[in-house]
Design a protein around this motif. Sequence first.
Motif, PDB file in Angstrom:
ATOM      1  N   TYR A   5       0.828  -1.210   0.000  1.00 24.78           N
ATOM      2  CA  TYR A   5       0.000   0.000   0.000  1.00 24.78           C
ATOM      3  C   TYR A   5       0.862   1.259   0.000  1.00 24.78           C
ATOM      4  CZ  TYR A   5      -4.092  -2.918   1.026  1.00 24.78           C
ATOM      5  OH  TYR A   5      -5.106  -3.846   0.983  1.00 24.78           O
ATOM      6  N   ALA A   9       0.956   4.147  -2.760  1.00 29.55           N
ATOM      7  CA  ALA A   9       0.773   5.556  -2.406  1.00 29.55           C
ATOM      8  C   ALA A   9       1.841   6.412  -3.078  1.00 29.55           C
ATOM      9  CB  ALA A   9       0.806   5.741  -0.884  1.00 29.55           C
ATOM     10  N   VAL A  79      -4.534  12.303   5.763  1.00 29.67           N
ATOM     11  CA  VAL A  79      -4.911  11.473   4.614  1.00 29.67           C
ATOM     12  C   VAL A  79      -5.897  12.230   3.729  1.00 29.67           C
ATOM     13  CG1 VAL A  79      -6.153   9.382   3.906  1.00 29.67           C
ATOM     14  CG2 VAL A  79      -4.428   9.259   5.707  1.00 29.67           C
ATOM     15  N   CYS A  83      -5.474  13.631  -0.132  1.00 31.56           N
ATOM     16  CA  CYS A  83      -6.368  13.262  -1.239  1.00 31.56           C
ATOM     17  C   CYS A  83      -6.701  14.487  -2.097  1.00 31.56           C
ATOM     18  CB  CYS A  83      -7.670  12.654  -0.712  1.00 31.56           C
ATOM     19  SG  CYS A  83      -7.520  10.979  -0.073  1.00 31.56           S
ATOM     20  N   PHE A  90      -2.928   8.800  -4.143  1.00 31.19           N
ATOM     21  CA  PHE A  90      -1.946   8.795  -3.065  1.00 31.19           C
ATOM     22  C   PHE A  90      -2.645   8.563  -1.720  1.00 31.19           C
ATOM     23  CE2 PHE A  90       0.154  11.163   0.371  1.00 31.19           C
ATOM     24  CZ  PHE A  90       1.381  10.520   0.400  1.00 31.19           C
ATOM     25  N   PRO A  93      -4.314   4.747  -0.907  1.00 31.08           N
ATOM     26  CA  PRO A  93      -3.352   3.726  -0.474  1.00 31.08           C
ATOM     27  C   PRO A  93      -2.634   4.096   0.826  1.00 31.08           C
ATOM     28  CG  PRO A  93      -3.048   4.195  -2.806  1.00 31.08           C
ATOM     29  CD  PRO A  93      -4.014   5.205  -2.269  1.00 31.08           C
ATOM     30  N   LEU A  94      -2.416   5.388   1.059  1.00 29.57           N
ATOM     31  CA  LEU A  94      -1.818   5.814   2.328  1.00 29.57           C
ATOM     32  C   LEU A  94      -2.738   5.418   3.485  1.00 29.57           C
ATOM     33  CD1 LEU A  94       0.351   7.262   3.992  1.00 29.57           C
ATOM     34  CD2 LEU A  94      -0.913   9.402   3.572  1.00 29.57           C
ATOM     35  N   HIS A  97      -2.410   1.756   4.070  1.00 27.15           N
ATOM     36  CA  HIS A  97      -1.151   1.486   4.771  1.00 27.15           C
ATOM     37  C   HIS A  97      -1.324   1.739   6.272  1.00 27.15           C
ATOM     38  CE1 HIS A  97       3.096   1.576   5.819  1.00 27.15           C
ATOM     39  NE2 HIS A  97       2.901   2.772   6.346  1.00 27.15           N
TER      40      HIS A  97
END
Length: 118
Positions: A5, A9, A79, A83, A90, A93-94, A97
């Motif tokens: 992930y 990202a 996060v 976005c 990015f 997936p962040l 993670h």
Amino acid sequence: MAWLYLLLAVAGGVLPWIANLDFIRAEGSAFDLGLFIRQANANPAARSLSSDLAIGATAVTIWMVRESRRLGMRGLGWVLLSCITIAFAFGAPLFLHLRERRLLELSRTSSEGGSPNV
């Protein structure tokens, strides 16, 4: 999975911004959001991709907010900001993670006798 992930990202931050920089070079010295949106809807194929991203990103963002609350995650604000400012490719997936890391943390806590709030 957490590392996969994180790799996604990084790719999701770099690749869209390469395209954004190409757009800026082609269209002027600044990022013209109005022009970007017009071009993102300039033909049926572009409109399809834009609609797909907007609807999918909205659904995933709602889930990210609910999931982060359910798991007691930290960093959701960063996060969501990423976005908008970097790319959804990015930020999503962040989030995944960070979620994997939180789930690992909760599983360690439960195996040590604590009570996770999942």
